[in-house]
Design an enzyme around this catalytic site. Structure first.
Site, PDB file in Angstrom:
ATOM      1  N   HIS A   1       8.038   6.532   5.381  1.00 20.09           N
ATOM      2  CA  HIS A   1       7.135   7.263   6.323  1.00 20.09           C
ATOM      3  C   HIS A   1       6.412   6.487   7.242  1.00 20.09           C
ATOM      4  CE1 HIS A   1       4.914   6.597   2.421  1.00 20.09           C
ATOM      5  NE2 HIS A   1       4.096   6.647   3.201  1.00 20.09           N
TER       6      HIS A   1
ATOM      7  N   GLY B   1       0.778  -1.027  -0.026  1.00 18.56           N
ATOM      8  CA  GLY B   1      -0.027   0.056  -0.190  1.00 18.56           C
ATOM      9  C   GLY B   1       0.715   1.277   0.178  1.00 18.56           C
ATOM     10  N   GLN B   2       2.235   1.102  -0.297  1.00 16.47           N
ATOM     11  CA  GLN B   2       2.921   2.304  -0.302  1.00 16.47           C
ATOM     12  C   GLN B   2       2.764   3.186  -1.501  1.00 16.47           C
ATOM     13  OE1 GLN B   2       7.013   1.579   0.614  1.00 16.47           O
ATOM     14  NE2 GLN B   2       7.715   3.763   0.624  1.00 16.47           N
TER      15      GLN B   2
HETATM   16  P1  5GP Z   1       1.338   5.358   1.616  1.00 21.08           P
HETATM   17  O1  5GP Z   1       0.094   5.060   0.977  1.00 21.08           O
HETATM   18  O2  5GP Z   1       2.496   5.715   0.603  1.00 21.08           O
HETATM   19  O3  5GP Z   1       1.761   4.562   3.215  1.00 21.08           O
HETATM   20  O4  5GP Z   1       1.039   7.170   2.349  1.00 21.08           O
HETATM   21  C1  5GP Z   1       1.261   8.241   1.624  1.00 21.08           C
HETATM   22  C2  5GP Z   1       0.412   9.087   2.206  1.00 21.08           C
HETATM   23  O5  5GP Z   1       0.727  10.243   1.758  1.00 21.08           O
HETATM   24  C3  5GP Z   1      -1.112   9.084   1.985  1.00 21.08           C
HETATM   25  O6  5GP Z   1      -1.868   8.705   3.254  1.00 21.08           O
HETATM   26  C4  5GP Z   1      -1.430  10.338   1.452  1.00 21.08           C
HETATM   27  O7  5GP Z   1      -2.710  10.623   1.605  1.00 21.08           O
HETATM   28  C5  5GP Z   1      -0.379  11.327   1.683  1.00 21.08           C
HETATM   29  N1  5GP Z   1      -0.114  12.371   0.781  1.00 21.08           N
HETATM   30  C6  5GP Z   1      -0.216  12.309  -0.527  1.00 21.08           C
HETATM   31  N2  5GP Z   1       0.308  13.252  -1.217  1.00 21.08           N
HETATM   32  C7  5GP Z   1       0.250  14.301  -0.138  1.00 21.08           C
HETATM   33  C8  5GP Z   1       0.563  15.771  -0.278  1.00 21.08           C
HETATM   34  O8  5GP Z   1       1.016  16.438  -0.994  1.00 21.08           O
HETATM   35  N3  5GP Z   1       0.684  16.236   1.306  1.00 21.08           N
HETATM   36  C9  5GP Z   1       0.319  15.445   2.169  1.00 21.08           C
HETATM   37  N4  5GP Z   1       0.260  16.222   3.324  1.00 21.08           N
HETATM   38  N5  5GP Z   1       0.055  14.217   2.401  1.00 21.08           N
HETATM   39  C10 5GP Z   1       0.220  13.551   1.130  1.00 21.08           C
END
Ligand code: 5GP
Ligand code: ZN
Length: 111
Positions: free
Chosen positions: A100, A93-94
């Site tokens: 992060h 899900g990344q």
């Molecule tokens: P992942 O799915 O990679 O674990 O999490 C990435 C997270 O980054 C997601 O929850 C998404 O909502 C968040 N995200 C994506 N683009 C941005 C952005 O431009 N600003 C912020 N604050 N969060 C973001």
């Protein structure tokens, strides 16, 4: 890394709703929160994912978890509890390829 979204946030090229910052880490509110409190904690050095970390990253990863605890307890007041998630690679899900930690809280979380 020039084309990395989170590196651009670190560089100030893309704005964020900042919660915490020090020399090595930045924390900010997720743009699409999945809980009343949803904060992302990232290292300022570009590391793609937990799966790409090596033993040389152990100190960084340890410090990051220490910051997660501090931010959750002190900055976000989540004494009642919270959830910590690291999604790893596309199958996990990344979506953003800069490691992060998600901090989720503010309500009783399901399962
Ligand atoms: P992942 O799915 O990679 O674990 O999490 C990435 C997270 O980054 C997601 O929850 C998404 O909502 C968040 N995200 C994506 N683009 C941005 C952005 O431009 N600003 C912020 N604050 N969060 C973001
Ligand atoms: Zn990056």
């Amino acid at each position: 890394m020039s084309d990395c979204l989170f590196c651009k946030i670190i560089a100030g090229e893309i704005p964020c709703n900042k919660v915490y910052e020090d020399g090595n880490f930045l924390a900010f509110h997720d743009i699409h929160p999945k809980a009343p409190t949803h904060v992302l904690v990232i290292p300022k050095t570009h590391l793609v994912s937990l799966a790409d970390a090596t033993e040389a990253d152990s100190a960084l990863l340890g410090q990051m978890m220490d910051r997660v605890r501090y931010i959750a307890d002190v900055e976000l007041n989540l004494e009642v509890g919270y959830r910590v998630i690291i999604n790893v690679r596309a199958g996990g899900g990344q979506e953003v390829d800069h490691i992060h930690v998600h901090i989720l809280g503010g309500k009783t979380l399901p399962f």
